[in-house]
Each structure stands twice: as structure tokens, then as C-alpha cells.
Scaffold this motif. Structure first.
Motif, PDB file in Angstrom:
ATOM      1  N   ALA A 118      45.447  31.504  45.809  1.00 33.42           N
ATOM      2  CA  ALA A 118      44.718  32.590  46.445  1.00 33.42           C
ATOM      3  C   ALA A 118      43.413  32.878  45.706  1.00 33.42           C
ATOM      4  O   ALA A 118      42.357  33.077  46.327  1.00 33.42           O
ATOM      5  CB  ALA A 118      45.584  33.845  46.499  1.00 33.42           C
ATOM      6  N   ALA A 119      43.472  32.883  44.381  1.00 37.27           N
ATOM      7  CA  ALA A 119      42.262  33.130  43.593  1.00 37.27           C
ATOM      8  C   ALA A 119      41.231  32.025  43.823  1.00 37.27           C
ATOM      9  O   ALA A 119      40.024  32.288  43.924  1.00 37.27           O
ATOM     10  CB  ALA A 119      42.621  33.225  42.112  1.00 37.27           C
ATOM     11  N   GLY A 126      33.212  32.901  47.973  1.00 36.40           N
ATOM     12  CA  GLY A 126      32.138  33.701  47.403  1.00 36.40           C
ATOM     13  C   GLY A 126      32.561  35.052  46.869  1.00 36.40           C
ATOM     14  O   GLY A 126      31.721  35.871  46.498  1.00 36.40           O
ATOM     15  N   MET A 127      33.876  35.302  46.831  1.00 41.33           N
ATOM     16  CA  MET A 127      34.378  36.569  46.311  1.00 41.33           C
ATOM     17  C   MET A 127      34.631  36.466  44.803  1.00 41.33           C
ATOM     18  O   MET A 127      34.629  35.379  44.227  1.00 41.33           O
ATOM     19  CB  MET A 127      35.678  36.959  47.012  1.00 41.33           C
ATOM     20  CG  MET A 127      35.575  37.090  48.528  1.00 41.33           C
ATOM     21  SD  MET A 127      34.463  38.397  49.083  1.00 41.33           S
ATOM     22  CE  MET A 127      33.037  37.430  49.632  1.00 41.33           C
ATOM     23  N   THR A 128      34.877  37.601  44.166  1.00 38.43           N
ATOM     24  CA  THR A 128      35.270  37.633  42.757  1.00 38.43           C
ATOM     25  C   THR A 128      36.753  37.968  42.685  1.00 38.43           C
ATOM     26  O   THR A 128      37.141  39.125  42.899  1.00 38.43           O
ATOM     27  CB  THR A 128      34.467  38.691  41.980  1.00 38.43           C
ATOM     28  OG1 THR A 128      33.071  38.374  42.054  1.00 38.43           O
ATOM     29  CG2 THR A 128      34.906  38.741  40.526  1.00 38.43           C
ATOM     30  N   PRO A 129      37.619  36.984  42.438  1.00 35.20           N
ATOM     31  CA  PRO A 129      39.056  37.256  42.431  1.00 35.20           C
ATOM     32  C   PRO A 129      39.475  38.070  41.213  1.00 35.20           C
ATOM     33  O   PRO A 129      39.026  37.819  40.093  1.00 35.20           O
ATOM     34  CB  PRO A 129      39.673  35.847  42.394  1.00 35.20           C
ATOM     35  CG  PRO A 129      38.624  34.982  41.797  1.00 35.20           C
ATOM     36  CD  PRO A 129      37.304  35.572  42.198  1.00 35.20           C
ATOM     37  N   VAL A 130      40.347  39.068  41.461  1.00 32.60           N
ATOM     38  CA  VAL A 130      40.900  39.902  40.393  1.00 32.60           C
ATOM     39  C   VAL A 130      42.424  39.920  40.572  1.00 32.60           C
ATOM     40  O   VAL A 130      42.967  40.800  41.251  1.00 32.60           O
ATOM     41  CB  VAL A 130      40.338  41.335  40.440  1.00 32.60           C
ATOM     42  CG1 VAL A 130      40.816  42.127  39.217  1.00 32.60           C
ATOM     43  CG2 VAL A 130      38.818  41.335  40.511  1.00 32.60           C
ATOM     44  N   LEU A 144      52.373  33.318  30.089  1.00 35.54           N
ATOM     45  CA  LEU A 144      51.183  34.143  30.302  1.00 35.54           C
ATOM     46  C   LEU A 144      49.921  33.346  30.021  1.00 35.54           C
ATOM     47  O   LEU A 144      48.968  33.359  30.819  1.00 35.54           O
ATOM     48  CB  LEU A 144      51.243  35.382  29.409  1.00 35.54           C
ATOM     49  CG  LEU A 144      50.003  36.280  29.392  1.00 35.54           C
ATOM     50  CD1 LEU A 144      49.695  36.827  30.773  1.00 35.54           C
ATOM     51  CD2 LEU A 144      50.184  37.416  28.382  1.00 35.54           C
ATOM     52  N   ASP A 145      49.906  32.639  28.910  1.00 32.57           N
ATOM     53  CA  ASP A 145      48.747  31.851  28.533  1.00 32.57           C
ATOM     54  C   ASP A 145      48.471  30.747  29.557  1.00 32.57           C
ATOM     55  O   ASP A 145      47.309  30.483  29.916  1.00 32.57           O
ATOM     56  CB  ASP A 145      48.969  31.239  27.145  1.00 32.57           C
ATOM     57  CG  ASP A 145      47.762  30.468  26.651  1.00 32.57           C
ATOM     58  OD1 ASP A 145      46.719  31.095  26.388  1.00 32.57           O
ATOM     59  OD2 ASP A 145      47.854  29.230  26.540  1.00 32.57           O
ATOM     60  N   ARG A 146      49.534  30.131  30.054  1.00 33.17           N
ATOM     61  CA  ARG A 146      49.377  29.056  31.039  1.00 33.17           C
ATOM     62  C   ARG A 146      48.794  29.586  32.341  1.00 33.17           C
ATOM     63  O   ARG A 146      47.886  28.978  32.918  1.00 33.17           O
ATOM     64  CB  ARG A 146      50.724  28.391  31.296  1.00 33.17           C
ATOM     65  CG  ARG A 146      50.639  27.220  32.286  1.00 33.17           C
ATOM     66  CD  ARG A 146      52.009  26.636  32.600  1.00 33.17           C
ATOM     67  NE  ARG A 146      52.631  26.088  31.410  1.00 33.17           N
ATOM     68  CZ  ARG A 146      53.752  26.551  30.858  1.00 33.17           C
ATOM     69  NH1 ARG A 146      54.382  27.593  31.411  1.00 33.17           N
ATOM     70  NH2 ARG A 146      54.259  25.994  29.796  1.00 33.17           N
ATOM     71  N   LEU A 147      49.304  30.724  32.817  1.00 36.23           N
ATOM     72  CA  LEU A 147      48.802  31.286  34.069  1.00 36.23           C
ATOM     73  C   LEU A 147      47.341  31.690  33.948  1.00 36.23           C
ATOM     74  O   LEU A 147      46.520  31.373  34.823  1.00 36.23           O
ATOM     75  CB  LEU A 147      49.644  32.490  34.491  1.00 36.23           C
ATOM     76  CG  LEU A 147      49.159  33.220  35.754  1.00 36.23           C
ATOM     77  CD1 LEU A 147      49.150  32.288  36.951  1.00 36.23           C
ATOM     78  CD2 LEU A 147      50.028  34.452  36.034  1.00 36.23           C
ATOM     79  N   LEU A 148      46.988  32.369  32.880  1.00 34.33           N
ATOM     80  CA  LEU A 148      45.604  32.791  32.698  1.00 34.33           C
ATOM     81  C   LEU A 148      44.678  31.583  32.566  1.00 34.33           C
ATOM     82  O   LEU A 148      43.545  31.595  33.068  1.00 34.33           O
ATOM     83  CB  LEU A 148      45.483  33.685  31.464  1.00 34.33           C
ATOM     84  CG  LEU A 148      46.130  35.074  31.574  1.00 34.33           C
ATOM     85  CD1 LEU A 148      46.052  35.797  30.239  1.00 34.33           C
ATOM     86  CD2 LEU A 148      45.474  35.898  32.667  1.00 34.33           C
ATOM     87  N   ALA A 155      39.756  28.948  39.220  1.00 29.86           N
ATOM     88  CA  ALA A 155      39.126  29.996  40.030  1.00 29.86           C
ATOM     89  C   ALA A 155      38.097  30.819  39.263  1.00 29.86           C
ATOM     90  O   ALA A 155      37.562  31.784  39.815  1.00 29.86           O
ATOM     91  CB  ALA A 155      40.200  30.926  40.603  1.00 29.86           C
ATOM     92  N   GLY A 156      37.812  30.443  38.026  1.00 29.15           N
ATOM     93  CA  GLY A 156      36.802  31.161  37.261  1.00 29.15           C
ATOM     94  C   GLY A 156      37.138  32.624  37.021  1.00 29.15           C
ATOM     95  O   GLY A 156      36.235  33.461  36.904  1.00 29.15           O
ATOM     96  N   VAL A 157      38.413  32.943  36.925  1.00 33.75           N
ATOM     97  CA  VAL A 157      38.832  34.339  36.788  1.00 33.75           C
ATOM     98  C   VAL A 157      38.467  34.879  35.408  1.00 33.75           C
ATOM     99  O   VAL A 157      38.818  34.285  34.383  1.00 33.75           O
ATOM    100  CB  VAL A 157      40.351  34.473  37.022  1.00 33.75           C
ATOM    101  CG1 VAL A 157      40.844  35.869  36.623  1.00 33.75           C
ATOM    102  CG2 VAL A 157      40.679  34.203  38.485  1.00 33.75           C
TER     103      VAL A 157
END
Length: 265
Positions: A118-119, A126-130, A144-148, A155-157
Motif C-alpha cells: 500500500a505504501a 505521488g502521495m506521501t505514505p505514513v 520492526l527493523d525489517r518492516l521499517l 516506498a521511501g517512507v
């Protein structure tokens, strides 16, 4: 009476229909507008200013145009979607300004793969995923580290909303969002902005005093980590709780902006 200023208060019924969440915009927009931007009655010989209630800030503001003020309040709005809805939201996303922050809810039935996909789709649009990062869903720091890492790489989160989650028992060591903020993993993963939740209408399981203490502690930890913080509240159909929480935040120094949530189209 001559020599005194008064202002009227207008109340309108809130729209109770269920719609996708839009942050920074109350579903009771008319009610919110009447509460925040009540037009003054100008009396000859009276200073052209509006006295605020004594329980807000001790200062005065000049009369303002309600429509303009509402437009300014909505500037930089964000929206929220579920992972499954992103794929079919192309036409709606096309109507939004480029770079609009789009929060991605992590539902109890969601998976990390769905969150990352989704991100990625939102970034391509063109959106900023949060994405929502739910503390109690992680088995350990490695997960946690793997997901981030995946969110950043694909997705450049750089912005996340950290919440504890509603599950009774944590899947791993993280019981609260504060533990993740203090873990050091966020900044190592390239996260720069961290939002935390607040509850204008209260929380069914947590007393208001504890919510207030937790909010202060999270914002302090975010600042200590060198990150930018922000408050995002659950959406309401009534302006009153949103305004009450804003007044409470104003009475105490708060190093982060407060973003109201509302149901929108």
C-alpha cells in the motif's frame, strides 16, 4: 450595551454519515467553524477585537473571515486509508495535491506485506505514505527493523504513526508506542517524522490523566531522538471534544502541532 463587544454563537447539526477519515477536518465542519471562528458584532466606539474565553489563551484576536480561516486550517490536510482500499483509490488520489500525507491504517487482519504494498502504491501515485506502526504486533526488534527497512527501501517512507494497538497481549517486547520511540530503531531506519495519537473523546481503557502523561512522555522522547513529532487525533462528529483537547494542549507547553481528525468524503 454601548462600549462593549459581543459575539454570537451559532450551532449546527453535525453530519453523522460514515465516510473515510480526513485529518485536520471535523465531520461537523459547520459546528467547528461556528465554535472556532464565531463572527463578532462590531459596536461603534468599541475596539475591533474579540475577547477569548478566560480558559483559552490570554490574548485578543481581530475579527476574521470564517471561510478564509477554514481554508487556512485545512491547508496541508492529510487523509487515511486502509491497505486494501489503496488499489481502488486511484481516481480519488488523482484529485489530491501531490505529496498529500496519506496515513495507512494497520488493521488486525492486515499483514506487513499489505502495508508495504500500500505504501509503495501511494508513493507511485505521488502521495506521501505514513504507515501505522502497531507496537504490540511485533515479535521482536528484528521484525520492526525489517518492516521499517522495507517501507523505506520500497516506498521511501520517512514518516510513521506509532500506536500501541488494541490487542490485549503483546506479540513481543513492545507494550507501548513509547518503547518503540525509545528503541533507536526509528532513526536508524531513516524515519524523520513521528506522529502519536490522541483521543478527544477519551479512551475506553485508559484514564485521561494517563493519556495526558503518556502524550507528554512520547513527545519528549521524540524530541530527544532528534525527530519531528506531531499529534493526530481520532476523528469526531462533534467539534466540542476537539476544541476541548486543543485548549488543554495550549495550557501546557507542547513541542508538536495538533492535527484534528474528521470524517470526510
Amino acid at each position: 450595551p454601548p462600549g462593549q463587544c459581543r459575539r454570537t454563537t451559532r450551532h449546527r447539526t453535525a453530519d453523522q454519515s460514515h465516510r473515510p477519515t480526513i485529518h485536520q477536518c471535523s465531520g461537523a465542519r459547520d459546528n467547528l467553524k461556528s465554535e472556532l471562528f464565531r463572527p463578532p458584532i462590531i459596536v461603534p466606539g468599541c475596539p475591533n477585537r474579540i475577547p477569548l474565553e478566560s480558559n483559552t489563551m490570554d490574548q485578543h484576536f481581530p475579527p476574521i473571515d470564517a471561510a478564509h480561516a477554514m481554508a487556512e486550517m485545512l491547508r496541508g490536510f492529510s487523509i487515511e486509508v486502509t491497505p486494501g482500499a489503496v488499489g481502488s483509490a486511484g481516481s480519488a488520489l488523482a484529485l489530491l495535491p501531490a505529496g498529500t500525507e496519506t496515513f495507512i491504517a494497520y488493521l488486525p487482519t492486515s499483514t506487513p506485506d499489505q502495508l508495504v504494498s500500500a505504501a509503495e502504491l501511494l508513493q507511485r501515485a505521488g502521495m506521501t505514505p505514513v504507515p501505522h506502526i502497531v507496537a504490540r504486533s511485533f515479535v521482536g526488534a528484528v521484525d520492526l527493523d525489517r518492516l521499517l527497512g522495507r517501507l523505506g527501501d520500497r516506498a521511501g517512507v520517512t514518516r510513521v504513526l506509532i500506536i500501541a494497538g488494541d490487542r490485549d497481549a503483546a506479540a513481543g517486547p513492545y507494550e507501548s508506542s513509547l518503547q518503540i520511540i525509545r528503541s533507536g530503531i526509528l532513526e536508524k531506519s531513516g524515519i524523520r517524522n513521528v506522529y502519536v495519537s490522541c483521543y478527544p473523546e477519551g479512551h475506553p481503557r485508559i484514564a485521561n490523566d494517563r493519556l495526558r502523561e503518556a502524550r507528554v512522555g512520547k513527545l519528549a522522547a521524540i524530541k530527544h531522538a532528534g525527530l519531528e513529532g506531531g499529534l493526530v487525533c481520532q476523528f469526531c462528529f462533534d467539534a466540542s471534544p476537539i476544541i476541548a483537547l486543543a485548549r488543554g494542549i495550549r495550557r501546557r507547553p507542547c513541542p508538536a502541532p495538533y492535527r484534528a481528525g474528521g470524517a470526510g468524503a
